[in-house]
Design an enzyme around this catalytic site. Structure first.
Site, short mmCIF file in Angstrom:
data_model
loop_
_atom_site.label_atom_id
_atom_site.label_comp_id
_atom_site.label_asym_id
_atom_site.label_seq_id
_atom_site.Cartn_x
_atom_site.Cartn_y
_atom_site.Cartn_z
N GLY A 82 4.82 15.29 -49.71
CA GLY A 82 3.30 13.89 -50.32
C GLY A 82 3.98 13.58 -51.29
N TRP A 84 5.42 10.11 -51.98
CA TRP A 84 5.03 8.53 -52.23
C TRP A 84 3.31 8.87 -52.01
CZ3 TRP A 84 7.39 5.05 -47.75
CH2 TRP A 84 8.88 5.20 -48.22
N ASP A 101 1.23 14.31 -40.91
CA ASP A 101 3.11 15.00 -41.53
C ASP A 101 1.73 15.66 -40.38
OD1 ASP A 101 5.57 14.77 -43.06
OD2 ASP A 101 5.13 16.57 -41.88
N ASP A 117 1.00 15.25 -35.25
CA ASP A 117 1.90 14.28 -34.97
C ASP A 117 1.84 12.40 -34.69
OD1 ASP A 117 4.69 13.26 -33.37
OD2 ASP A 117 4.91 15.23 -32.63
N ASP A 141 8.06 7.15 -43.67
CA ASP A 141 9.23 7.60 -44.51
C ASP A 141 9.57 8.64 -43.24
OD1 ASP A 141 11.53 8.01 -46.37
OD2 ASP A 141 10.14 9.79 -47.40
N LYS A 181 11.58 3.62 -42.65
CA LYS A 181 13.29 4.46 -42.92
C LYS A 181 13.72 3.81 -40.98
CE LYS A 181 13.51 8.83 -44.25
NZ LYS A 181 13.55 8.98 -45.48
C1 LIG Z 1 11.53 12.73 -45.66
S1 LIG Z 1 10.60 13.62 -45.30
C2 LIG Z 1 9.18 11.82 -46.34
C3 LIG Z 1 9.09 12.81 -47.50
C4 LIG Z 1 7.64 11.98 -48.27
N1 LIG Z 1 7.77 10.31 -48.25
C5 LIG Z 1 7.09 12.40 -49.38
O1 LIG Z 1 7.29 11.51 -50.45
O2 LIG Z 1 7.17 13.82 -49.74
C6 LIG Z 1 9.88 13.16 -43.89
C7 LIG Z 1 8.30 13.33 -42.83
O3 LIG Z 1 8.79 13.22 -41.96
C8 LIG Z 1 7.70 14.20 -41.06
N2 LIG Z 1 7.60 13.71 -39.66
C9 LIG Z 1 8.29 14.19 -38.84
N3 LIG Z 1 8.66 13.70 -37.31
C10 LIG Z 1 6.92 13.34 -38.00
C11 LIG Z 1 6.40 13.23 -37.01
N4 LIG Z 1 6.16 13.01 -35.09
N5 LIG Z 1 4.91 12.83 -37.24
C12 LIG Z 1 4.57 12.97 -38.66
N6 LIG Z 1 5.55 13.41 -39.61
C13 LIG Z 1 6.62 13.45 -39.30
C14 LIG Z 1 8.47 15.72 -41.80
O4 LIG Z 1 7.66 17.06 -41.05
C15 LIG Z 1 8.79 15.23 -42.76
O5 LIG Z 1 7.76 16.16 -43.32
#
Ligand SMILES: C[S@@+](CC[C@H](N)C(=O)[O-])C[C@H]1O[C@@H](n2cnc3c(N)ncnc32)[C@H](O)[C@@H]1O
Length: 227
Positions: A82, A84, A101, A117, A141, A181
């Site tokens: 969380g 961002w 997420d 998802d 992200d 990203k």
């Molecule tokens: C690098 S982290 C994000 C960090 C976040 N921006 C922060 O500031 O805390 C990447 C996130 O992408 C989520 N993610 C990956 N594939 C996903 C999907 N298909 N749907 C939703 N979330 C997804 C992962 O669960 C993970 O929590």
């Protein structure tokens, strides 16, 4: 980074904390621990009350590309834990913020949270409904857990980036922005060629908080030309 007044450039920046390897701890875990203990963004995120060091990346991306506006409808894809969304919550005063997420996200003031998802059918509609209309800004992200196998990690992250871009192209308001990203190399140029005609301005930004050794970079596409 030196210009960012939010970031305390401590005098102890060069004083490294050494991690002794312990029996039973894998060397990759020791390396991770060493990096965490010596990463100035980890400690400054903690003292600023951010849940993740990633919060600095959004702050720096916005410093460089200036896309956040006070009254925007914004969706934060892949938002856990969380960081961002915390930045958005403090900056977006009269807009609407939705964070999604697959993982659970602890509540954040002013942010509607969806656990789901992004790639699943029907989720786009749920996001737009929660936003109260189409988004002005789509942030992603999203990342898959890394495997250490470069090509696999590249393809998995680029797939998530494509999902974010598809969502943006389907839903963004005219003039809107997407920040996503990407991993450098491989499929990056074909992805870029596909979206080039759809936006007025596209650039890539590597925020200082993004580790130099990481292939991660952010695509910032502004001025969506909605048909
Ligand atoms: C690098 S982290 C994000 C960090 C976040 N921006 C922060 O500031 O805390 C990447 C996130 O992408 C989520 N993610 C990956 N594939 C996903 C999907 N298909 N749907 C939703 N979330 C997804 C992962 O669960 C993970 O929590």
């Amino acid at each position: 980074m030196g210009k960012n007044k939010d970031f305390p450039l401590g005098a102890g920046r060069n004083q490294k904390t050494r991690v002794k390897s312990a029996r039973g701890r894998r060397s990759s875990s020791t390396r991770w621990l060493h990096r965490q203990l010596n990463d100035p963004y980890v400690s400054s995120a903690r003292s600023a009350g951010f849940r993740s060091r990633a919060a600095w990346k959004l702050i720096q991306l916005d410093e460089k590309a200036q896309f956040l506006s006070h009254n925007a409808r914004i969706v934060d894809l892949g938002a856990a834990p969380g960081g961002w969304s915390q930045v958005l919550s403090s900056r977006i005063k009269s807009g609407n913020i939705v964070a999604i997420d697959v993982l659970e996200i602890e509540p954040i003031a002013g942010v509607q949270i969806i656990q789901g998802d992004v790639s699943e059918r029907g989720v786009s509609g749920t996001i737009v409904e929660a936003l109260g209309g189409c988004p002005d800004i789509v942030l992603s992200d999203m990342a898959a857990p890394t495997t250490g196998h470069r090509q696999t990690d590249h393809l998995r992250t680029m797939n998530l980036c494509e999902i974010a871009l598809d969502f943006a192209i389907e839903n963004l308001n005219r003039g809107g922005t997407v920040v996503a990203k990407v991993f450098q190399g491989g499929t990056q140029s074909s992805l870029l060629a596909g979206i080039k005609p759809l936006f007025e301005n596209i650039k890539h930004v590597k925020p200082a908080a993004s580790r130099k050794e990481s292939p991660e970079i952010y695509l910032v596409a502004k001025g969506f030309k909605k048909r």
